[in-house]
Motif scaffolding. Sequence first.
Motif, PDB file in Angstrom:
ATOM      1  N   CYS A   1       6.161   9.672   4.483  1.00 26.46           N
ATOM      2  CA  CYS A   1       5.526  10.687   5.328  1.00 26.46           C
ATOM      3  C   CYS A   1       6.574  11.739   5.688  1.00 26.46           C
ATOM      4  O   CYS A   1       7.765  11.579   5.414  1.00 26.46           O
TER       5      CYS A   1
ATOM      6  N   GLN B   1       0.814  -1.221   0.000  1.00 26.30           N
ATOM      7  CA  GLN B   1       0.000   0.000   0.000  1.00 26.30           C
ATOM      8  C   GLN B   1       0.847   1.271   0.000  1.00 26.30           C
ATOM      9  O   GLN B   1       0.371   2.330  -0.378  1.00 26.30           O
ATOM     10  N   TRP B   2       2.066   1.182   0.502  1.00 22.87           N
ATOM     11  CA  TRP B   2       2.966   2.330   0.623  1.00 22.87           C
ATOM     12  C   TRP B   2       2.362   3.432   1.484  1.00 22.87           C
ATOM     13  O   TRP B   2       2.353   4.601   1.121  1.00 22.87           O
ATOM     14  N   ASP B   3       1.857   3.031   2.662  1.00 19.47           N
ATOM     15  CA  ASP B   3       1.509   4.012   3.676  1.00 19.47           C
ATOM     16  C   ASP B   3       2.403   3.752   4.884  1.00 19.47           C
ATOM     17  O   ASP B   3       3.031   2.703   4.992  1.00 19.47           O
TER      18      ASP B   3
ATOM     19  N   GLN C   1       0.117   7.805   7.207  1.00 21.25           N
ATOM     20  CA  GLN C   1       0.086   8.769   6.104  1.00 21.25           C
ATOM     21  C   GLN C   1       0.686   8.121   4.867  1.00 21.25           C
ATOM     22  O   GLN C   1       1.411   7.133   4.969  1.00 21.25           O
ATOM     23  N   PRO C   2       0.407   8.657   3.683  1.00 28.05           N
ATOM     24  CA  PRO C   2       1.076   8.139   2.489  1.00 28.05           C
ATOM     25  C   PRO C   2       2.594   8.226   2.670  1.00 28.05           C
ATOM     26  O   PRO C   2       3.105   9.239   3.156  1.00 28.05           O
ATOM     27  N   TRP C   3       3.272   7.145   2.332  1.00 28.95           N
ATOM     28  CA  TRP C   3       4.721   7.105   2.504  1.00 28.95           C
ATOM     29  C   TRP C   3       5.407   7.577   1.233  1.00 28.95           C
ATOM     30  O   TRP C   3       4.962   7.232   0.146  1.00 28.95           O
TER      31      TRP C   3
ATOM     32  N   ARG D   1       5.051  12.373  -4.983  1.00 30.75           N
ATOM     33  CA  ARG D   1       5.100  11.840  -3.616  1.00 30.75           C
ATOM     34  C   ARG D   1       6.495  11.348  -3.236  1.00 30.75           C
ATOM     35  O   ARG D   1       6.959  11.595  -2.134  1.00 30.75           O
TER      36      ARG D   1
END
Length: 99
Positions: A49, A37-39, A45-47, A93
């Motif tokens: 972070c 998921q890459w959090d 938080q979305p990574w 991101r």
Amino acid sequence: MSEVPTTVRAGNALYAERSVAALDSRLGGEHMPRRPQWDCQACEQPWPCDPARVRLAEEFDANRVNLSMYVSGLLDVALEELPTVATADLYDRFVAWTR
């Protein structure tokens, strides 16, 4: 003897694999990504972070070129694991913050 990649794609994949393997030591085990998921495991938080970004910047001691190359390797992995997310969004991101 380590494997020598024979194509650019294989070389990129090997670099990406090594980038992911080094995450734990670079981040001190904190604010690690939950994959695929890459959090963030710590703050959800979305990574990457904000705390992970700060730690990575400290690890690279203001060497933005090496930092950008490192997170680009992670971006390659994320692109494979998050096929429904726009490439431009993942670039923003993972890499754009290193400027």
